[in-house]
Design an enzyme around this catalytic site. Structure first.
Site, PDB file in Angstrom:
ATOM      1  N   ASP A  67       0.799  -1.223   0.000  1.00 42.10           N
ATOM      2  CA  ASP A  67       0.000   0.000   0.000  1.00 42.10           C
ATOM      3  C   ASP A  67       0.828   1.267   0.000  1.00 42.10           C
ATOM      4  OD1 ASP A  67      -2.713  -0.658   0.033  1.00 42.10           O
ATOM      5  OD2 ASP A  67      -2.588  -1.289   2.115  1.00 42.10           O
TER       6      ASP A  67
HETATM    7  C1  BGC Z   1       0.107   1.289   6.261  1.00 37.52           C
HETATM    8  C2  BGC Z   1      -0.269   0.123   5.455  1.00 37.52           C
HETATM    9  C3  BGC Z   1      -1.749   0.155   5.221  1.00 37.52           C
HETATM   10  C4  BGC Z   1      -2.157   1.464   4.589  1.00 37.52           C
HETATM   11  C5  BGC Z   1      -3.617   1.564   4.289  1.00 37.52           C
HETATM   12  C6  BGC Z   1      -0.395   2.536   5.604  1.00 37.52           C
HETATM   13  O1  BGC Z   1      -0.096   3.606   6.402  1.00 37.52           O
HETATM   14  O2  BGC Z   1       1.489   1.321   6.421  1.00 37.52           O
HETATM   15  O3  BGC Z   1       0.135  -1.030   6.129  1.00 37.52           O
HETATM   16  O4  BGC Z   1      -2.092  -0.896   4.378  1.00 37.52           O
HETATM   17  O5  BGC Z   1      -1.757   2.505   5.390  1.00 37.52           O
HETATM   18  O6  BGC Z   1      -4.380   1.944   5.376  1.00 37.52           O
HETATM   19  C1  NOJ Z   2      -1.752  -3.790   5.445  1.00 38.10           C
HETATM   20  C2  NOJ Z   2      -2.911  -3.834   4.506  1.00 38.10           C
HETATM   21  O1  NOJ Z   2      -4.086  -4.220   5.185  1.00 38.10           O
HETATM   22  C3  NOJ Z   2      -2.642  -4.782   3.367  1.00 38.10           C
HETATM   23  O2  NOJ Z   2      -3.717  -4.751   2.481  1.00 38.10           O
HETATM   24  C4  NOJ Z   2      -1.354  -4.445   2.697  1.00 38.10           C
HETATM   25  O3  NOJ Z   2      -1.119  -5.390   1.703  1.00 38.10           O
HETATM   26  C5  NOJ Z   2      -0.204  -4.390   3.674  1.00 38.10           C
HETATM   27  N1  NOJ Z   2      -0.518  -3.502   4.754  1.00 38.10           N
HETATM   28  C6  NOJ Z   2       1.097  -3.950   3.032  1.00 38.10           C
HETATM   29  O4  NOJ Z   2       1.076  -2.601   2.710  1.00 38.10           O
END
Ligand code: BGC
Ligand code: NOJ
Length: 811
Positions: free
Chosen positions: A483
């Site tokens: 993400d």
């Molecule tokens: C986090 C991710 C998460 C994304 C979406 C980011 O700040 O590091 O792990 O998937 O936000 O909420």
């Molecule tokens: C947490 C999110 O829920 C997931 O969808 C994502 O793949 C990982 N973070 C890595 O960014």
């Protein structure tokens, strides 16, 4: 250092001090009503949706931490205290919290009074039960008053903590006997209420928070408890609470039980009222009647236990390694159920108001859950697929209550659609239910526009094909699995989200990770078509898979490892050419899992590079070297300090991809090394460093560049649970359900021998014994099925209700 111990016989983790390094929590409920509970009784409960139907209130990141929950206070001649330590925090003579499967028990002794509170949510009902047992363990009579306390949430948790100009004026309650009814908003648009009751006459109650606490008091010093008497206050606006008081007298050794119930009720529109402004409480009475005595509560508790034993009995391993046994048999599948239920909505790191069900998250969570209750997995697949759009793209999230795609976040995460292929094929392999593919499912929740599930899968696959970039690799969109790798969002504005801003055309940045996924899922889809008799379609898919494999090997590989992506300008990411972020973990895992480069040495080199550059004492970091500066063309990933989260943290979710990839190459030692580095039970002895629950995975462990290396964050709700379960059960222990049976293909450390596995598969029980006389990592020399030797290591599905003995000799 440890703060408790595993009691495997009872499937519990026993916490011996309330002062754990962070609140160590558990989940209650696995159907529609849920609760989160910490080892000092903090937390809250909700119906279905932690944002829209929050029943009790909880303030995240409070001071002190974890202040708010279902609290009881004891006021005796000398003193007042909480038998769960919080919120009063007076020293207890004895304290113990047992987090079990779907329940928690907190026990304390103080001033000769022993209290034990059992918290659970019975199957089939929307209620949280607290069975409070009070016992006089001294030599003299004991008189005291017990006070209860919960704070009601005014339903919508987001409004409840932001919209005080409204919420302070609407709070409403009714009190009848020992039951406090919370009915805020019921007069107008709601047809649900909650209640808090006890199966005993009360000496008083409070429903107004200020009256109970006294102005400017904290939960640690309620005026009412200190003076020893309730005020019978009626909330009108402000903050409605539920508090009872009961005077108790116990002779030495005498014991008394009180059953407190928090319930949630929905009434039909026509049956909302009993009289003007008096709610219809019939259903609440029924529920209370059902759990008004110890026997009924004990029976419900036993039923819950049996339910769970049954679920956990579907895969049981007996090996020389007790950490492995307890992770596989108890805690990992339990966490899988919780992530399946919650997605990323409500934990002690996710507030329940931020995210609903993630499209990619829920599809992956299903992998670890599908064998437990396949019918629920089926329903989930259909729900997820209903939010897919006709062009194959997907909403990134949906709300569990409405099951509609979430407009705020929208779509554009180009990996999302492909995950649907993985969950669906996993479901069919588990159940043999090919009929699911014929289900007519809406696009974008529009029942007038539907396609079969199989068509949805075709669209998922087609979506990638329709969105390829300059190198023939998939366009990344807003982001792929990672993400935080935001290649189309050049953000200089701290007030915008990295995930939703996209100010670049999106026609150039490509993802090698999605390419690897495409090959993996493409092979799955091709196999599925074959099973359905569509050889043509199968061949067509395989052609695309071949093309993509070629594109990856040509443009997505850098001598020693797979590249990560091409950025907006067409430059490589995750390449030797880069100064930072030379090597990323995700494509090494997924490309090798997909079989890319296995025959020509590329896969081997890639995994050796992971070992050389990413493998550390606490697991494999996500990338190397960590980004040290913020770079607009990379996005959120470079906004994290080195060593945290996606910026070279040990992101536990993708470590199992490396484990699985290692098994593809037959390296059982390496696969297990990665497994045991992050599986929480193995880390129990460093709980003071790791800080989070030693019984569940956390999303992230701070990596070697971090100031606090080895410290975990974001426990419970993470794809880590499902993928580690997948890695250990299907690839390391090697028991893989397939369309017509089970494949047995262990890949283990050489010195493992004598492993027993019980696997329930489509009603039959497979009792598998694995022997490894020659000390190999991989390879099955001989298999006996019910005493008869058979060719190959594929055991066909018996589809009977009997037990079958499978003897496996490796070599
Ligand atoms: C986090 C991710 C998460 C994304 C979406 C980011 O700040 O590091 O792990 O998937 O936000 O909420
Ligand atoms: C947490 C999110 O829920 C997931 O969808 C994502 O793949 C990982 N973070 C890595 O960014």
């Amino acid at each position: 250092m440890k703060f408790g111990y595993f009691d495997d016989k009872n499937k519990e983790y026993v916490i011996q001090t309330p002062k754990t390094p962070y609140p160590w929590i558990n989940y209650l409920g696995s159907e529609d009503f849920f609760g989160l509970i910490s080892n000092t009784a903090g937390g809250y409960c909700f119906y279905k949706d932690a944002r829209l139907r929050r029943v009790t209130r909880y303030r995240y990141n409070n001071i002190p931490l974890d202040n708010g929950g279902r609290y009881y206070y004891i006021k005796d001649e000398k003193d007042f205290y909480s038998p769960t330590w919080m919120p009063v925090k007076s020293e207890l003579d004895h304290y113990e919290c047992r987090h079990g499967i779907g329940y928690s028990k907190i026990k304390a002794i103080k001033n000769d009074l022993e209290t034990e509170i059992l918290y659970f949510i019975p199957l089939g009902d929307n209620a949280e039960i607290h069975k409070v047992t009070l016992k006089n363990v001294g030599n003299n009579d004991k008189e005291f008053t017990i006070f209860s306390f919960i704070e009601f949430c005014l339903w919508n948790a987001y409004d409840d903590m932001t919209n005080y100009q409204r919420t302070y004026s609407i709070g409403a309650v009714e009190v009848e006997g020992s039951t406090i009814f919370h009915k805020t908003d019921y007069r107008e648009r709601r047809n649900h209420y909650s209640f808090y009751s006890v199966n005993h006459p009360i000496n008083g109650f409070d429903t107004d928070r200020d009256a109970f606490l006294g102005q400017y008091n904290g939960l640690n010093e309620p005026e009412t408890v200190i003076k020893g008497m309730s005020n019978n206050s009626m909330a009108s606006g402000w903050n409605p609470i539920g508090s009872h008081s009961i005077k108790v007298k116990l002779a030495p050794n005498e014991e008394k039980t009180l059953i407190f119930t928090i319930g949630y009720i929905e009434n039909n529109q026509e049956e909302k009222w009993k009289a003007e402004d008096v709610i219809n409480k019939e259903q609440a009475y029924e529920l209370l009647e059902k759990y008004n005595n110890d026997t009924a509560v004990e029976e419900a508790f036993e039923k819950l236990g049996n339910h769970w034993n049954n679920l956990l009995n579907k895969f049981v391993v007996e090996s020389h390694d007790e950490n492995l046994n307890r992770m596989v048999n108890i805690w990992n599948p339990y966490q899988c159920m919780v992530t399946f239920n919650m997605s990323r909505s409500a934990s002690y790191f996710e507030t329940g108001i931020g995210r609903g069900m993630g499209f990619r998250d829920s599809n992956q969570d299903l992998l670890g859950f599908v064998h437990q209750i396949p019918e629920k997995a089926r329903e989930r697949i259909l729900d997820i697929a209903s939010t897919q759009l006709e062009d194959g793209s997907a909403y990134h999230q949906y709300q569990p209550l409405t099951k509609k795609g979430n407009h705020e976040i929208g779509g554009g995460f180009n990996d999302d659609p492909l995950w649907l292929i993985l969950s669906t094929t996993a479901y069919i392999k588990e159940t043999g239910d090919f009929l699911i593919l014929q289900e007519e499912i809406p696009y974008n929740c529009d029942i007038n526009n539907t396609g079969t599930l199989l068509e949805h899968l075709e669209k998922s696959f087609g979506f990638t094909l329709n969105n390829l970039g300059p190198h023939g690799l998939p366009l990344i969109g807003r982001a792929d699995w990672n993400d935080c790798l935001n290649l189309n969002c050049f953000s200089e504005n701290p007030d915008e989200s990295f995930q939703t801003c996209d100010n670049k055309t999106g026609k150039t940045a490509e993802s090698v990770f999605i390419a690897g996924m495409f090959v993996y899922m493409g092979k799955e889809l091709a196999e599925l078509y074959k099973r359905l008799g569509s050889d043509n379609k199968s061949q067509k898919v395989l052609k695309e898979v071949e093309k993509m494999t070629h594109a990856i090997e040509t443009y997505g590989y850098d001598e020693e490892w797979f590249l990560r992506a091409y950025d907006y300008y067409g430059n490589k990411i995750g390449s030797k050419e880069n100064e930072e972020g030379k090597l990323f973990i995700e494509p090494q895992g997924f490309c090798v899992m997909a079989g890319i480069g296995v025959d020509n040495g590329k896969a081997l080199k890639a995994l050796d590079s992971v070992d050389r550059h990413l493998n550390t004492e606490y697991g494999a970091v996500l990338l190397w070297p960590a980004y040290t500066k913020y770079q607009t063309h990379l996005g959120e990933i470079s906004s994290y300090p080195p060593g945290y989260k996606e910026n070279a943290g040990i992101f536990c979710h993708n470590n199992p991809w490396i484990m699985i990839a290692e098994t593809v190459l037959g390296r059982g030692e390496k696969a297990f090394e990665y497994y045991s580095k992050i599986a929480p039970s193995y880390l129990e002895d460093i709980s003071e460093k790791r800080r989070l629950e030693p019984y569940v995975y956390a999303q992230m462990i701070a990596g070697r560049d971090a100031v606090r290396e080895g410290e975990a964050k974001n426990s419970w709700l993470t794809g880590t649970a499902a993928w580690n379960y997948e890695a250990i059960t299907k690839w390391i222990l090697g028991i893989r359900p397939d369309y017509d049976g089970i494949m047995i293909d262990p890949c283990i450390p050489k010195d493992w021998d004598n492993i027993l596995i019980k696997r329930v598969f489509r009603k039959s029980t497979y009792e598998i014994s694995i022997k490894n006389p020659e000390g190999v990592c991989k390879g099955v020399k001989k298999i006996l099925v019910d005493g008869k030797e058979q060719e190959g290591n594929y055991i066909s599905a018996f589809n009977d209700s009997s037990i079958h003995r499978i003897e496996v000799i490796m070599g």
